[in-house]
Design an enzyme around this catalytic site. Structure first.
Site, mmCIF file in Angstrom:
data_model
loop_
_atom_site.group_PDB
_atom_site.id
_atom_site.type_symbol
_atom_site.label_atom_id
_atom_site.label_comp_id
_atom_site.label_asym_id
_atom_site.label_seq_id
_atom_site.Cartn_x
_atom_site.Cartn_y
_atom_site.Cartn_z
ATOM 1 N N GLU A 89 49.737 -28.363 100.270
ATOM 2 C CA GLU A 89 49.157 -27.022 100.374
ATOM 3 C C GLU A 89 49.756 -26.066 99.330
ATOM 4 O O GLU A 89 50.176 -24.952 99.653
ATOM 5 C CB GLU A 89 49.335 -26.472 101.795
ATOM 6 C CG GLU A 89 48.678 -27.332 102.861
ATOM 7 C CD GLU A 89 48.754 -26.711 104.258
ATOM 8 O OE1 GLU A 89 49.653 -25.878 104.492
ATOM 9 O OE2 GLU A 89 47.898 -27.049 105.097
ATOM 10 N N GLU A 104 45.115 -33.237 107.298
ATOM 11 C CA GLU A 104 45.806 -32.843 108.529
ATOM 12 C C GLU A 104 44.808 -32.162 109.457
ATOM 13 O O GLU A 104 44.019 -31.328 109.028
ATOM 14 C CB GLU A 104 46.954 -31.861 108.252
ATOM 15 C CG GLU A 104 48.073 -32.387 107.381
ATOM 16 C CD GLU A 104 49.133 -31.325 107.100
ATOM 17 O OE1 GLU A 104 49.273 -30.381 107.918
ATOM 18 O OE2 GLU A 104 49.810 -31.426 106.063
#
Length: 494
Positions: A124, A274
């Site tokens: 991220e 995720e």
């Protein structure tokens, strides 16, 4: 002649079906295996847990030696993370990328037989809260890792991906078809995805309906979950042309797909890096909500049902396999409680997989002695030393389950104190002196668990290592931990 032709057609159909179903098994599951635990579930036990429950893919956030060695010759495909802290060095020097690939990819492939399929460059890195910290380094780092894989002769076997948070795209009117990249990173996103597409990589996106719900008190709760079969659609469903989006996952994923298509990048494979729901540490994080969300997710995965824009369900890495009691709680106290399984590999709740098969617990787990550390019966909760003792215990152990609305949030004051003391005692491997706290605590063999609040007994990682043999890295980590604990115990015992 007619019978022969019919048999040939039938054989061809059977062959086609065999190829299709071998290409995408209905029971194939993927999970994130985090390793930020004070007493981690041993690698061989974790691998068996994965396999016993039908997981054939695992994502590691870093090159953890014990986990990688355990995954060798397991038949489990691995996505291996290169942490954000290494992005700058790998981006600035291709030799650094080559060294990382040699040590963490080539070495584990050749020496241990680990089936590494992807290197996940960063985690991220374009997250808004990072304020651009990793933006300049991410694409060069991915390019250098790709060059290193080519040089090592691994580029056909190991692909590059970059896991991104869903905040890299948006829809100003709320309809998925209006999706586009965040204006401040549009050029960066198009360049990154183009590179991944050209090099045979994939894009990984992390989608968290829980975070959407938890951040907004007015977020429609039923829209966060997958609708049950036959249930009426959520009143918050989004009408987008002829398509009705009945849950946030479909809408979120398709917003990304629309953004990619808008920039001519619709051919990129998009996996879900995720997704999950925590069970503790927050009022919205509980077993019932996690079971509801993850059962809906697993049903979709097993059925292979995709979204309106992508009809086939992509690879989905459930977050997470296990709880991690040593993770940062900066995002929230729930951060240590994402596991489908508890810290010891026991299921938190029932989940049905293909053909109604239930998930099963880890096998061969060894525990410390069946004893707990609690507040002495003759000690007063108002003792002036209590506040400091509890604060100290929770500084070095995980007390997030005491958060309001959490599994231990309804304990009385004595229960709160005992829980904190026991968490430290277990984290310290029940070592002598770790249940002193200025003579406020005592060891008991009566389980003090109450209602939903479980007083844990830690995994005995030392016994497991003696039985199965520890890696050099594991022995070194244990030695460092012992030095720290000895120093801490000298203070606690005062």
């Amino acid at each position: 002649m007619m019978g022969s032709s019919s048999a040939a057609v039938q054989a061809a159909v059977l062959l086609w079906l065999a190829v299709v179903f071998r290409a995408r098994p209905v029971e194939a599951l993927a999970a994130n295996w985090g390793t930020r635990s004070r007493h981690p579930l041993p690698g061989d036990v974790t691998v068996r847990l994965l396999k016993d429950n039908g997981f054939d893919k695992a994502k590691l956030f870093e090159a953890d030696p014990a986990a990688l060695q355990a995954l060798g010759h397991s038949g489990i495909q691995v996505m291996l993370g290169l942490p954000n802290e290494l992005l700058a060095s790998v981006a600035g020097n291709v030799a650094a990328a080559e060294q990382w690939v040699q040590q963490n990819v080539s070495n584990y492939l050749s020496k241990y037989g680990v089936d590494i399929r992807y290197v996940a460059v960063g985690n991220e890195p374009f997250l808004k809260s990072y304020k651009g910290m990793f933006e300049a380094a991410t694409l060069p780092a991915a390019q250098n890792v790709q060059a290193a894989l080519v040089k090592a002769g691994l580029a056909r076997q190991v692909r590059v991906t970059v896991p991104l948070n869903a905040d890299v795209y948006e829809s100003l009117d709320g309809r998925p078809s209006s999706g586009d990249f965040r204006p401040d990173i549009t050029t960066l996103m198009t360049n990154l995805v183009r590179f991944l597409l050209d090099s045979g990589g994939v894009l990984a996106i992390n989608i968290y309906p829980f975070l959407s719900l938890d951040a907004d008190a007015n977020f429609p709760r039923d829209y966060a979950y997958f609708p049950a079969p036959g249930a009426p659609p959520s009143q918050a469903s989004v009408q987008d042309g002829n398509v009705l989006y009945t849950n946030v996952f479909d809408a979120n994923y398709d917003t990304l797909i629309a953004a990619l298509e808008k920039h001519g990048l619709g051919n990129i494979t998009v996996v879900v890096g995720e997704i999950g729901w925590p069970t503790d540490g927050d009022a919205n994080a509980n077993v019932a909500s996690a079971q509801r969300f993850n059962q809906g997710l697993f049903d979709r995965i097993v059925a292979g049902k995709g979204t309106p824009r992508r009809s086939q369900m992509p690879d989905v890495y459930v977050f997470a396999l296990l709880d991690e009691d040593n993770k940062s709680v900066d995002p929230g106290n729930f951060e240590r409680h994402w596991g489908v399984f508890n810290y010891d590999g026991s299921p938190k709740y029932s989940l049905s997989l293909a053909n109604g098969r239930a998930i099963v617990p880890a096998k061969g787990v060894k525990y410390l002695s069946k004893q707990w550390c609690v507040l002495r019966s003759d000690a007063s909760p108002t003792d002036p030393a209590i506040v400091g003792a509890v604060g100290y215990a929770c500084q070095f152990a995980d007390c997030t389950s005491l958060s309001p609305g959490s599994s231990c949030g309804s304990l009385d004051v004595r229960g709160n104190i005992s829980y904190a003391f026991n968490q430290f005692f277990q984290s310290a491997s029940q070592q002598k002196g770790s249940c002193a706290f200025n003579n406020l605590a005592v060891i008991t063999t009566t389980d003090p668990s109450q209602g939903t609040c479980r007083f844990r007994i830690e995994i005995d990682t030392g016994r497991h290592d003696r039985t199965h043999g520890a890696s050099a890295a594991a022995r070194a980590a244990a030695a460092r931990g012992a030095v720290v604990l000895l120093a801490l115990l000298a203070i606690v015992a005062v």
